[in-house]
Motif scaffolding. Structure first.
Motif, mmCIF file in Angstrom:
data_model
loop_
_atom_site.group_PDB
_atom_site.id
_atom_site.type_symbol
_atom_site.label_atom_id
_atom_site.label_comp_id
_atom_site.label_asym_id
_atom_site.label_seq_id
_atom_site.Cartn_x
_atom_site.Cartn_y
_atom_site.Cartn_z
ATOM 1 N N ARG A 1 2.503 8.481 -7.139
ATOM 2 C CA ARG A 1 2.154 9.884 -6.941
ATOM 3 C C ARG A 1 2.554 10.709 -8.161
ATOM 4 N NH1 ARG A 1 4.636 10.061 -0.853
ATOM 5 N NH2 ARG A 1 2.827 9.218 0.258
ATOM 6 N N ASP B 1 0.846 -1.199 0.000
ATOM 7 C CA ASP B 1 0.000 0.000 0.000
ATOM 8 C C ASP B 1 0.882 1.251 0.000
ATOM 9 O OD1 ASP B 1 -2.177 -1.674 0.043
ATOM 10 O OD2 ASP B 1 -2.925 -1.029 2.007
ATOM 11 N N TRP B 2 1.937 1.217 0.829
ATOM 12 C CA TRP B 2 2.871 2.356 0.866
ATOM 13 C C TRP B 2 3.569 2.528 -0.485
ATOM 14 C CZ3 TRP B 2 8.176 2.816 0.192
ATOM 15 C CH2 TRP B 2 8.744 4.045 0.566
ATOM 16 N N ASP C 1 1.212 3.946 -3.177
ATOM 17 C CA ASP C 1 0.994 5.380 -2.970
ATOM 18 C C ASP C 1 2.237 6.201 -3.299
ATOM 19 O OD1 ASP C 1 -1.572 4.819 -2.125
ATOM 20 O OD2 ASP C 1 -1.104 4.944 0.008
ATOM 21 N N THR C 2 3.388 5.636 -3.022
ATOM 22 C CA THR C 2 4.650 6.373 -3.186
ATOM 23 C C THR C 2 5.069 6.487 -4.643
ATOM 24 O OG1 THR C 2 5.411 5.717 -0.980
ATOM 25 C CG2 THR C 2 7.097 6.413 -2.559
#
Length: 400
Positions: free
Chosen positions: A399, A391-392, A395-396
């Motif tokens: 972006r 998940d991190w 998102d990272t």
């Protein structure tokens, strides 16, 4: 309390048992097979450990062979994958110089099982080679469903990890989320150690940079979304590579280690710690060998270190580790970085200094015993680890 005494009262046996169980969400083991194997092993009996895990692996492998002969591809695939873990587990306590033929056999059988599995896999998995100095390193490049170019997860394993184990320790989770995956044994690991005699080196960028070069030459790779993930000893190796390799879009270090070489002195009896680099070699080796005779856990650490670093004595190994440090280097990491530690993992003591020295965007996930994730590499909580980390990552690297 963490996950302990699951199958054994011996903490070393239990830790390796939990490590095998951790592959279950990704097809690397089955709970009944694992527990029934554990029940046949007397506490502390390493000969029985080898014999019983190998017997289980042989049985599951034979069943997979029967399934594939009868045209049952999925059943065969699942069986071969479980055999990979059981063969790997069988040889785990044989890390010591010189190479034990039984240790070599356990690796060869692990590799053979994985080779059979990838022929039947739902994923497109290629056997590839990556240039490394004047040699080549064997690797697997796996692609997910759909059309590329793909974001890529490059895995860095630990002291006794293998590229085959990496398939369960991050590979499948990445593939399910649309990442391609590069699984490779670097010097000191798996096939690079056993088949090529290559040993660990502190400047891991020398190992990762050729991997990036190879990936970036492929049209099916998204050049802007290559992720480096290191687990266990890879928690030092991956950040070290990222200090010099700036084509990485994001870095994950699980069990991150800031100054593992400096911490090596704590493996010496307290009264000898200040003599690590200056004391008489014969005397200090005798001290270390005496400690190894008293503690199987300590002996495992020393034997494994000597084998994977290419030394004949425990003192040579400990002295060599001084070169393994991120002090003064961590600020050179330029990509977003995620550090992960389990609550019970003693290596977590070395994570906060690394986090403090990082100047790139950074986060620190501390996994807890309450969630069943407090052990080294969050063993026993593989699905939770994947959820939080990917998940991190999503998102990272996605972006704008």
């Amino acid at each position: 309390m963490g996950l302990t005494d699951i199958g054994f009262t011996d903490p070393m046996f239990d830790g390796q048992f939990l490590r095998a169980l951790d592959t279950i969400p990704y097809g690397g083991a089955d709970i009944g097979e694992a527990f029934m194997t554990a029940r046949r092993i007397p506490v502390g009996d390493r000969d029985a450990w080898l014999t019983e895990w190998r017997a289980t692996a042989d049985r599951i492998y034979a069943q997979a062979e029967a399934s594939v002969a009868a045209g049952h591809r999925v059943s065969a695939y699942e069986g071969y994958l479980r055999a990979v873990t059981y063969y790997r587990t069988s040889g785990i306590f044989l890390y010591k110089p010189p190479l034990d033929p039984a240790f070599v056999k356990s690796y060869q059988q692990q590799k053979s099982s994985f080779q059979k599995a990838i022929e039947l896999s739902e994923w497109a998995i290629e056997n590839v080679t990556i240039p490394y100095e004047d040699k080549k390193l064997e690797a697997y490049f796996a692609k997910p469903h759909g059309s590329g170019p793909y974001p890529v997860l490059t895995m860095v394993g630990g002291y006794d990890g293998t590229k085959e184990e990496g398939f369960f320790a991050g590979g499948v989770a990445a593939l399910r989320r649309g990442y391609a995956v590069l699984l490779i044994d670097g010097p000191g690991q798996g096939g690079a150690l056993i088949e090529q005699g290559l040993v660990f080196r502190p400047d891991w960028e020398a190992v990762v940079t050729p991997q990036l070069d190879w990936l970036l030459a492929r049209p099916d790779v998204d050049a802007d979304r290559i992720v480096l993930m290191g687990r266990s000893w890879g928690g030092y190796l991956a950040p070290r590579a990222a200090t010099a390799e700036h084509r990485i879009a994001a870095l994950v270090a699980d069990a991150p280690q800031f100054t593992p070489g400096q911490n090596a002195k704590y493996l010496m009896p307290e009264q000898y710690r200040e003599q690590l680099y200056t004391g008489d070699a014969n005397e200090l080796n005798a001290v270390l060998e005496n400690e190894m005779a008293k503690s199987e856990g300590f002996a495992f650490t020393m034997d494994r270190g000597m084998l994977t670093h290419g030394f004949d004595t425990p003192l040579e190994y400990l002295r060599e580790t001084k070169h393994y440090t991120l002090k003064g280097l961590a600020a050179q990491i330029s990509c977003p970085t995620l550090l992960c530690t389990g609550e019970n993992d003693v290596r977590g003591n070395d994570a906060q200094p690394l986090f403090d020295e990082l100047t790139a965007p950074k986060e620190y996930f501390r996994f807890s015993n309450a969630d069943g994730a407090g052990e080294h590499d969050e063993a026993g909580a593989g699905a939770l680890f994947s959820q939080k980390v990917f998940d991190w990552l999503d998102d990272t690297i996605n972006r704008p």
